[in-house]
Scaffold this motif. Structure first.
Motif, PDB file in Angstrom:
ATOM      1  N   GLU A  17      -0.803   6.980  -0.893  1.00 24.84           N
ATOM      2  CA  GLU A  17      -0.360   7.266  -2.263  1.00 24.84           C
ATOM      3  C   GLU A  17      -0.644   8.709  -2.651  1.00 24.84           C
ATOM      4  OE1 GLU A  17      -0.180   3.624  -5.109  1.00 24.84           O
ATOM      5  OE2 GLU A  17      -2.123   3.585  -4.092  1.00 24.84           O
ATOM      6  N   SER A  20       1.872  10.920  -0.740  1.00 31.20           N
ATOM      7  CA  SER A  20       3.207  10.848  -1.324  1.00 31.20           C
ATOM      8  C   SER A  20       3.278  11.594  -2.659  1.00 31.20           C
ATOM      9  CB  SER A  20       3.614   9.384  -1.509  1.00 31.20           C
ATOM     10  OG  SER A  20       4.908   9.296  -2.053  1.00 31.20           O
ATOM     11  N   GLN A  21       2.223  11.500  -3.448  1.00 28.14           N
ATOM     12  CA  GLN A  21       2.202  12.204  -4.735  1.00 28.14           C
ATOM     13  C   GLN A  21       2.317  13.709  -4.539  1.00 28.14           C
ATOM     14  OE1 GLN A  21      -1.427  10.880  -6.525  1.00 28.14           O
ATOM     15  NE2 GLN A  21      -0.566   8.924  -7.179  1.00 28.14           N
ATOM     16  N   THR A  24       5.870  14.523  -3.458  1.00 23.50           N
ATOM     17  CA  THR A  24       6.801  14.254  -4.563  1.00 23.50           C
ATOM     18  C   THR A  24       6.725  15.346  -5.622  1.00 23.50           C
ATOM     19  OG1 THR A  24       6.690  11.875  -4.173  1.00 23.50           O
ATOM     20  CG2 THR A  24       7.447  12.589  -6.351  1.00 23.50           C
ATOM     21  N   GLU A  57       5.573   5.597   5.776  1.00 18.58           N
ATOM     22  CA  GLU A  57       6.221   4.643   4.875  1.00 18.58           C
ATOM     23  C   GLU A  57       5.283   4.294   3.728  1.00 18.58           C
ATOM     24  OE1 GLU A  57       7.744   1.164   6.787  1.00 18.58           O
ATOM     25  OE2 GLU A  57       8.739   2.320   8.355  1.00 18.58           O
ATOM     26  N   ALA A  59       5.885   1.910   0.092  1.00 15.75           N
ATOM     27  CA  ALA A  59       6.799   1.180  -0.793  1.00 15.75           C
ATOM     28  C   ALA A  59       6.973   1.913  -2.121  1.00 15.75           C
ATOM     29  CB  ALA A  59       6.263  -0.227  -1.035  1.00 15.75           C
ATOM     30  N   GLU A  60       8.179   1.851  -2.629  1.00 13.83           N
ATOM     31  CA  GLU A  60       8.515   2.413  -3.946  1.00 13.83           C
ATOM     32  C   GLU A  60       8.379   3.934  -4.009  1.00 13.83           C
ATOM     33  OE1 GLU A  60       9.910   0.319  -6.025  1.00 13.83           O
ATOM     34  OE2 GLU A  60       9.396  -1.365  -4.744  1.00 13.83           O
ATOM     35  N   SER A  61       8.430   4.594  -2.868  1.00 17.74           N
ATOM     36  CA  SER A  61       8.379   6.059  -2.894  1.00 17.74           C
ATOM     37  C   SER A  61       9.539   6.613  -2.074  1.00 17.74           C
ATOM     38  CB  SER A  61       7.047   6.569  -2.330  1.00 17.74           C
ATOM     39  OG  SER A  61       6.935   6.251  -0.965  1.00 17.74           O
TER      40      SER A  61
END
Length: 120
Positions: A17, A20-21, A24, A57, A59-61
């Motif tokens: 997480e 990914s942040q 993003t 991977e 989810a939701e990203s």
């Protein structure tokens, strides 16, 4: 005046997480027209190598490979010198457009007037 943002990613697959942040935020800032520099340190350094981002991977990203491509298209990506050395790779191993540089370069980027820096 172009706004500048330096993002330091310290996490990789070990903390998906946070990883990914970082990607993003950097990709969204590029899309918003900011001058973006993403630093890959620690476990995120692996994503400088071909094929590694495609394996990530969460989810939701957004797919990490898509975020990486967007950042490379409009910003800069740098891998920490020591982090690359600890993982036994160097400049010939990283994706085109990614550089390897040290702490002095990072400090120079974040001490520029008007630069915002985030660490994930």
């Amino acid at each position: 005046m172009t706004r500048s943002l330096v993002v330091k990613a310290t996490a990789g697959a070990d903390a998906p997480e946070r990883c990914s942040q970082a990607f993003t935020v950097a990709a969204v800032a590029v899309a918003a027209g900011a001058d973006v520099s993403l630093w890959l340190t620690g476990e995120s350094a692996w994503f400088a190598l071909p094929g590694r981002a495609a394996q990530f991977e969460l989810a939701e990203s957004a797919p990490l490979q898509d975020l990486l491509d967007a950042i490379l298209a409009g910003g800069r990506i740098t891998v920490c010198t020591q982090c690359a050395a600890r993982r036994s790779f160097g400049p010939p191993d990283v994706l085109p457009g990614i550089r390897i540089a040290g702490a002095a370069t990072f400090v120079d980027e974040i001490l520029t007037d008007g630069v915002q820096a985030l660490v994930y």
